[in-house]
Write a protein that holds these residues in place. Structure first.
Motif, PDB file in Angstrom:
ATOM      1  N   MET A  99     -21.064   1.545 -18.513  1.00  0.00           N
ATOM      2  CA  MET A  99     -19.905   1.316 -17.715  1.00  0.00           C
ATOM      3  C   MET A  99     -18.636   1.724 -18.141  1.00  0.00           C
ATOM      4  O   MET A  99     -17.610   2.590 -17.575  1.00  0.00           O
ATOM      5  N   ALA A 100     -18.600   1.804 -19.513  1.00  0.00           N
ATOM      6  CA  ALA A 100     -17.371   2.089 -20.340  1.00  0.00           C
ATOM      7  C   ALA A 100     -17.171   3.759 -20.137  1.00  0.00           C
ATOM      8  O   ALA A 100     -16.093   4.167 -19.905  1.00  0.00           O
ATOM      9  N   GLU A 101     -18.186   4.315 -20.395  1.00  0.00           N
ATOM     10  CA  GLU A 101     -18.309   5.855 -20.363  1.00  0.00           C
ATOM     11  C   GLU A 101     -18.054   6.391 -18.764  1.00  0.00           C
ATOM     12  O   GLU A 101     -17.245   7.282 -18.752  1.00  0.00           O
ATOM     13  N   SER A 102     -18.657   5.712 -17.892  1.00  0.00           N
ATOM     14  CA  SER A 102     -18.253   6.034 -16.534  1.00  0.00           C
ATOM     15  C   SER A 102     -16.861   5.675 -16.069  1.00  0.00           C
ATOM     16  O   SER A 102     -16.194   6.613 -15.517  1.00  0.00           O
ATOM     17  N   LEU A 103     -16.273   4.722 -16.715  1.00  0.00           N
ATOM     18  CA  LEU A 103     -15.024   4.483 -16.166  1.00  0.00           C
ATOM     19  C   LEU A 103     -13.901   5.452 -17.241  1.00  0.00           C
ATOM     20  O   LEU A 103     -12.903   5.760 -16.538  1.00  0.00           O
ATOM     21  N   ARG A 104     -14.422   5.656 -18.118  1.00  0.00           N
ATOM     22  CA  ARG A 104     -13.717   6.899 -19.069  1.00  0.00           C
ATOM     23  C   ARG A 104     -13.543   8.033 -18.314  1.00  0.00           C
ATOM     24  O   ARG A 104     -12.575   8.781 -18.326  1.00  0.00           O
ATOM     25  N   GLY A 105     -14.582   8.238 -17.625  1.00  0.00           N
ATOM     26  CA  GLY A 105     -14.697   9.419 -16.982  1.00  0.00           C
ATOM     27  C   GLY A 105     -13.660   9.617 -15.620  1.00  0.00           C
ATOM     28  O   GLY A 105     -13.138  10.561 -15.398  1.00  0.00           O
ATOM     29  N   ALA A 106     -13.751   8.280 -15.020  1.00  0.00           N
ATOM     30  CA  ALA A 106     -13.050   8.233 -13.852  1.00  0.00           C
ATOM     31  C   ALA A 106     -11.426   8.382 -14.426  1.00  0.00           C
ATOM     32  O   ALA A 106     -10.612   8.929 -13.589  1.00  0.00           O
ATOM     33  N   ILE A 107     -10.987   7.635 -15.481  1.00  0.00           N
ATOM     34  CA  ILE A 107      -9.695   7.899 -16.021  1.00  0.00           C
ATOM     35  C   ILE A 107      -9.219   8.959 -16.234  1.00  0.00           C
ATOM     36  O   ILE A 107      -8.081   9.727 -15.914  1.00  0.00           O
ATOM     37  N   LEU A 108     -10.078   9.865 -17.103  1.00  0.00           N
ATOM     38  CA  LEU A 108      -9.808  11.179 -17.402  1.00  0.00           C
ATOM     39  C   LEU A 108      -9.839  12.149 -15.943  1.00  0.00           C
ATOM     40  O   LEU A 108      -9.073  13.424 -16.228  1.00  0.00           O
ATOM     41  N   GLY A 109     -10.325  11.555 -15.032  1.00  0.00           N
ATOM     42  CA  GLY A 109     -10.295  12.477 -13.890  1.00  0.00           C
ATOM     43  C   GLY A 109      -9.084  12.469 -12.994  1.00  0.00           C
ATOM     44  O   GLY A 109      -8.939  13.080 -12.138  1.00  0.00           O
ATOM     45  N   VAL A 110      -8.199  11.390 -13.475  1.00  0.00           N
ATOM     46  CA  VAL A 110      -6.904  11.101 -12.856  1.00  0.00           C
ATOM     47  C   VAL A 110      -5.919  12.254 -13.284  1.00  0.00           C
ATOM     48  O   VAL A 110      -5.978  12.749 -14.290  1.00  0.00           O
ATOM     49  N   ALA A 111      -5.224  13.028 -12.318  1.00  0.00           N
ATOM     50  CA  ALA A 111      -4.484  14.146 -12.530  1.00  0.00           C
ATOM     51  C   ALA A 111      -3.609  13.831 -13.852  1.00  0.00           C
ATOM     52  O   ALA A 111      -2.856  12.873 -13.921  1.00  0.00           O
ATOM     53  N   ARG A 112      -3.573  15.028 -14.747  1.00  0.00           N
ATOM     54  CA  ARG A 112      -2.325  14.691 -15.913  1.00  0.00           C
ATOM     55  C   ARG A 112      -1.099  14.488 -15.367  1.00  0.00           C
ATOM     56  O   ARG A 112      -0.469  13.964 -16.092  1.00  0.00           O
ATOM     57  N   ASP A 113      -0.633  15.275 -14.389  1.00  0.00           N
ATOM     58  CA  ASP A 113       0.743  14.950 -13.884  1.00  0.00           C
ATOM     59  C   ASP A 113       1.316  13.573 -13.714  1.00  0.00           C
ATOM     60  O   ASP A 113       2.187  13.153 -13.652  1.00  0.00           O
ATOM     61  N   GLN A 114       0.255  12.655 -13.496  1.00  0.00           N
ATOM     62  CA  GLN A 114       0.279  11.088 -13.336  1.00  0.00           C
ATOM     63  C   GLN A 114       0.968  10.742 -14.660  1.00  0.00           C
ATOM     64  O   GLN A 114       1.889   9.920 -14.642  1.00  0.00           O
ATOM     65  N   TRP A 115       0.548  11.022 -15.628  1.00  0.00           N
ATOM     66  CA  TRP A 115       0.703  10.612 -16.757  1.00  0.00           C
ATOM     67  C   TRP A 115       2.076  11.251 -17.281  1.00  0.00           C
ATOM     68  O   TRP A 115       3.004  10.426 -17.895  1.00  0.00           O
ATOM     69  N   GLU A 116       2.579  12.609 -17.072  1.00  0.00           N
ATOM     70  CA  GLU A 116       3.848  13.098 -17.156  1.00  0.00           C
ATOM     71  C   GLU A 116       4.728  12.527 -16.581  1.00  0.00           C
ATOM     72  O   GLU A 116       6.025  12.210 -16.815  1.00  0.00           O
ATOM     73  N   ALA A 117       4.453  12.178 -15.072  1.00  0.00           N
ATOM     74  CA  ALA A 117       5.427  11.482 -14.097  1.00  0.00           C
ATOM     75  C   ALA A 117       5.786  10.047 -14.815  1.00  0.00           C
ATOM     76  O   ALA A 117       7.295   9.948 -14.799  1.00  0.00           O
TER      77      ALA A 117
END
Length: 220
Positions: A99-117
């Motif tokens: 599940m950790a790897e699946s959840l990591r993929g879901a997290i990395l799938g969030v648009a990068r501009d969310q981090w930047e904002a």
């Protein structure tokens, strides 16, 4: 089979309870591991990588035997561990790695501009992860989470190898006493099948709900 059904149904709560408890523990641990991997926290990232590699790379049955029969030899405190606890511990750690790897993929799938904002308004990485990234990743991960729960539910059948009398253990005892192996195991198979079908419908509903949100449709 009609006579066996009520006997085996008595152990459904134990089987389902083991699955729910293991799922909760696995989900919490998976979230921690996924965050560590995404943020690449020194030392912890390497340790998480070894943990995930080990529990993904070894059979679940071997892990259950290690916890129940092996650990008490090395750690005396584990002598008092019972079969249910050992089974839940094994299921938790085993599925947390996946599940950790699946959840990591879901997290990395969030648009990068969310981090930047978030960084632009002064949020720390921890605040960004907790308030913005994880809630979005959770919506993507939800349908997959049901699939993992189905796998955990079916894997509880291995607990009988540790002496736990859950559905599979009850069927084994009934079959050993009556020599009706086909009837006993067929009843168990049907019960598992019904439970999995119900959970599959929940998964399909979550997928439709996620698709509606992704496309801006109406809420389910």
């Amino acid at each position: 089979m009609a006579g066996l059904l009520p006997v085996i149904l008595r152990f459904v709560p134990l089987t389902f309870g083991m699955a729910v408890g293991s799922m909760i523990g696995a989900l919490i641990l998976a979230a921690i591991l996924a965050v560590i991997r995404v943020l690449r926290i020194p030392v912890a990232n390497q340790a998480a990588g070894v943990f995930i590699s080990f529990f993904r790379g070894t059979p679940l049955l071997v892990q259950l035997f290690l916890f129940y029969y092996g650990l008490p030899q090395a750690i005396p405190a584990f002598v008092a561990i019972d079969g249910v606890t050992a089974a839940m511990l094994g299921l938790t750690l085993h599925f947390a790695a996946y599940m950790a790897e699946s959840l990591r993929g879901a997290i990395l799938g969030v648009a990068r501009d969310q981090w930047e904002a978030a960084r632009a308004v002064g949020m720390t990485e921890g605040q960004t992860m907790r308030r913005i990234i994880l809630p979005q990743a959770a919506r993507v991960f939800a349908p997959t989470m049901v699939n993992y729960f189905v796998d955990i539910l079916k894997s509880t059948s291995l607990a009988f190898t540790l002496g736990v009398t859950e559905m599979m253990g009850a069927a084994q005892k009934e079959a050993a006493g009556s020599f009706r192996y086909l009837e006993s195991f067929l009843v168990v198979a049907i019960i598992y099948w019904i439970m999995v079908e119900v959970l599959s419908r929940v998964q399909a509903w979550l997928e439709r709900r996620t698709e509606r949100r992704a496309t801006g449709g109406t809420r389910a």
